[in-house]
Design a protein around this motif. Structure first.
Motif, PDB file in Angstrom:
ATOM      1  N   ARG A   1     -10.049 -16.371  74.327  1.00 28.71           N
ATOM      2  CA  ARG A   1      -9.643 -17.022  73.055  1.00 28.71           C
ATOM      3  C   ARG A   1      -9.477 -18.355  72.948  1.00 28.71           C
ATOM      4  N   PHE A   2      -9.017 -19.037  74.098  1.00 28.99           N
ATOM      5  CA  PHE A   2      -8.754 -20.425  74.149  1.00 28.99           C
ATOM      6  C   PHE A   2      -9.979 -21.023  74.882  1.00 28.99           C
ATOM      7  N   THR A   3     -10.242 -22.415  74.641  1.00 29.99           N
ATOM      8  CA  THR A   3     -11.149 -23.166  75.195  1.00 29.99           C
ATOM      9  C   THR A   3     -10.569 -24.504  75.423  1.00 29.99           C
ATOM     10  N   ILE A   4     -10.721 -25.208  76.778  1.00 34.10           N
ATOM     11  CA  ILE A   4     -10.374 -26.401  77.048  1.00 34.10           C
ATOM     12  C   ILE A   4     -11.731 -27.232  77.203  1.00 34.10           C
ATOM     13  N   ALA A   5     -11.678 -28.783  76.552  1.00 33.79           N
ATOM     14  CA  ALA A   5     -12.667 -29.467  76.980  1.00 33.79           C
ATOM     15  C   ALA A   5     -12.074 -30.894  76.882  1.00 33.79           C
ATOM     16  N   ARG A   6     -12.757 -31.736  77.403  1.00 37.01           N
ATOM     17  CA  ARG A   6     -12.154 -33.148  77.627  1.00 37.01           C
ATOM     18  C   ARG A   6     -13.563 -34.132  77.003  1.00 37.01           C
ATOM     19  N   ASP A   7     -12.950 -35.278  76.753  1.00 36.00           N
ATOM     20  CA  ASP A   7     -13.956 -36.456  76.432  1.00 36.00           C
ATOM     21  C   ASP A   7     -13.299 -37.425  77.377  1.00 36.00           C
ATOM     22  N   ASN A   8     -13.932 -37.735  78.454  1.00 32.42           N
ATOM     23  CA  ASN A   8     -13.481 -38.778  79.191  1.00 32.42           C
ATOM     24  C   ASN A   8     -13.710 -40.340  78.597  1.00 32.42           C
ATOM     25  N   ASP A   9     -14.620 -40.300  77.843  1.00 32.32           N
ATOM     26  CA  ASP A   9     -14.720 -41.708  77.288  1.00 32.32           C
ATOM     27  C   ASP A   9     -13.917 -41.942  76.278  1.00 32.32           C
ATOM     28  N   LYS A  10     -13.432 -41.084  75.680  1.00 33.24           N
ATOM     29  CA  LYS A  10     -12.261 -40.950  74.613  1.00 33.24           C
ATOM     30  C   LYS A  10     -10.575 -41.004  75.102  1.00 33.24           C
ATOM     31  N   LYS A  11     -10.746 -40.432  76.390  1.00 39.61           N
ATOM     32  CA  LYS A  11      -9.358 -40.128  77.144  1.00 39.61           C
ATOM     33  C   LYS A  11      -8.651 -38.913  76.270  1.00 39.61           C
ATOM     34  N   ASN A  12      -9.334 -37.902  75.866  1.00 40.07           N
ATOM     35  CA  ASN A  12      -8.885 -36.966  75.017  1.00 40.07           C
ATOM     36  C   ASN A  12      -9.193 -35.578  76.028  1.00 40.07           C
ATOM     37  N   VAL A  13      -8.012 -34.700  75.755  1.00 37.58           N
ATOM     38  CA  VAL A  13      -8.475 -33.224  76.133  1.00 37.58           C
ATOM     39  C   VAL A  13      -7.867 -32.445  74.990  1.00 37.58           C
ATOM     40  N   TYR A  14      -8.733 -31.143  74.903  1.00 37.61           N
ATOM     41  CA  TYR A  14      -8.565 -30.580  73.838  1.00 37.61           C
ATOM     42  C   TYR A  14      -8.096 -29.136  74.189  1.00 37.61           C
ATOM     43  N   LEU A  15      -7.648 -28.385  73.110  1.00 34.65           N
ATOM     44  CA  LEU A  15      -7.272 -26.889  73.431  1.00 34.65           C
ATOM     45  C   LEU A  15      -7.533 -26.312  72.254  1.00 34.65           C
ATOM     46  N   GLN A  16      -8.866 -25.646  72.171  1.00 36.81           N
ATOM     47  CA  GLN A  16      -9.399 -24.840  70.903  1.00 36.81           C
ATOM     48  C   GLN A  16      -8.838 -23.449  71.055  1.00 36.81           C
ATOM     49  N   MET A  17      -7.901 -22.950  70.178  1.00 35.27           N
ATOM     50  CA  MET A  17      -7.559 -21.783  70.162  1.00 35.27           C
ATOM     51  C   MET A  17      -7.778 -21.027  69.181  1.00 35.27           C
ATOM     52  N   ASN A  18      -8.493 -19.643  69.545  1.00 34.27           N
ATOM     53  CA  ASN A  18      -8.960 -18.823  68.294  1.00 34.27           C
ATOM     54  C   ASN A  18      -8.189 -17.511  68.470  1.00 34.27           C
ATOM     55  N   SER A  19      -8.113 -16.826  67.330  1.00 43.72           N
ATOM     56  CA  SER A  19      -7.544 -15.340  67.279  1.00 43.72           C
ATOM     57  C   SER A  19      -6.193 -15.535  67.613  1.00 43.72           C
ATOM     58  N   LEU A  20      -5.423 -16.380  67.192  1.00 46.27           N
ATOM     59  CA  LEU A  20      -4.340 -16.552  67.482  1.00 46.27           C
ATOM     60  C   LEU A  20      -3.312 -15.294  67.067  1.00 46.27           C
ATOM     61  N   ARG A  21      -2.373 -15.146  67.983  1.00 43.60           N
ATOM     62  CA  ARG A  21      -1.445 -13.922  67.883  1.00 43.60           C
ATOM     63  C   ARG A  21       0.149 -14.743  67.820  1.00 43.60           C
ATOM     64  N   PRO A  22       0.947 -13.794  67.114  1.00 42.39           N
ATOM     65  CA  PRO A  22       2.355 -14.386  67.210  1.00 42.39           C
ATOM     66  C   PRO A  22       3.045 -14.732  68.607  1.00 42.39           C
ATOM     67  N   GLU A  23       2.595 -14.022  69.699  1.00 43.94           N
ATOM     68  CA  GLU A  23       3.024 -14.319  71.106  1.00 43.94           C
ATOM     69  C   GLU A  23       2.589 -15.724  71.614  1.00 43.94           C
ATOM     70  N   ASP A  24       1.568 -16.011  70.660  1.00 39.81           N
ATOM     71  CA  ASP A  24       1.179 -17.690  71.236  1.00 39.81           C
ATOM     72  C   ASP A  24       2.093 -18.825  70.584  1.00 39.81           C
ATOM     73  N   THR A  25       3.127 -18.397  70.044  1.00 35.85           N
ATOM     74  CA  THR A  25       3.801 -19.152  69.475  1.00 35.85           C
ATOM     75  C   THR A  25       4.879 -19.762  70.586  1.00 35.85           C
ATOM     76  N   ALA A  26       4.748 -21.056  70.558  1.00 33.79           N
ATOM     77  CA  ALA A  26       5.372 -21.697  71.672  1.00 33.79           C
ATOM     78  C   ALA A  26       5.028 -23.514  71.437  1.00 33.79           C
ATOM     79  N   VAL A  27       6.199 -24.328  72.208  1.00 33.47           N
ATOM     80  CA  VAL A  27       5.555 -25.667  72.254  1.00 33.47           C
ATOM     81  C   VAL A  27       4.569 -25.863  73.241  1.00 33.47           C
TER      82      VAL A  27
END
Length: 126
Positions: free
Chosen positions: A66-92
């Motif tokens: 459901r989740f995918t992590i990716a990064r862009d080292n040139d931009k110094k960013n990391v991403y968390l793509q979250m699909n099919s979210l559920r109530p139990e994914d609620t968090a900081v």
């Protein structure tokens, strides 16, 4: 070193959301990165991690496929793509950088991470 997480919000069950984490003050490509989350009354838990090159990722079982992590080292960013979210994914959600530079693989233990973002709230309504 600063890690700035963003992209959280209130969504409904089944929706998608992408979190971003912008890094500064470190040689980003030297660090494996992790995403963690903490729900009220619960301990901080590992969500997933990504190697320095981005070619290797690991996930906690409940988010795998459901989740995918990716990064862009040139931009110094990391991403968390979250699909099919559920109530139990609620968090900081927090991004973090490994305490050891040039690590080979992402780690699951939060104690292995030195630098942390401030967190971004994700709330999934049912």
């Amino acid at each position: 070193v600063q890690l700035q997480a963003s992209g959280g919000g209130l969504v409904q069950t089944g929706d998608s959301l992408t979190l971003s984490c912008a890094a500064s003050g470190l040689t980003f490509s030297y660090y494996t990165m992790g995403w963690f989350r903490q729900a009220p009354g619960k301990e901080r838990e590992f969500v997933g991690g990504i190697s320095r090159s981005g070619r290797n990722t690991v996930y906690e079982d409940s988010v795998k496929d459901r989740f995918t992590i990716a990064r862009d080292n040139d931009k110094k960013n990391v991403y968390l793509q979250m699909n099919s979210l559920r109530p139990e994914d609620t968090a900081v959600y927090y991004c973090a950088a490994d305490r050891t530079i040039m690590s080979v693989a992402p780690k699951r233990d939060p104690l292995e991470y030195e630098y942390w973002g401030q967190g971004t709230q994700v709330t999934v309504s049912s």
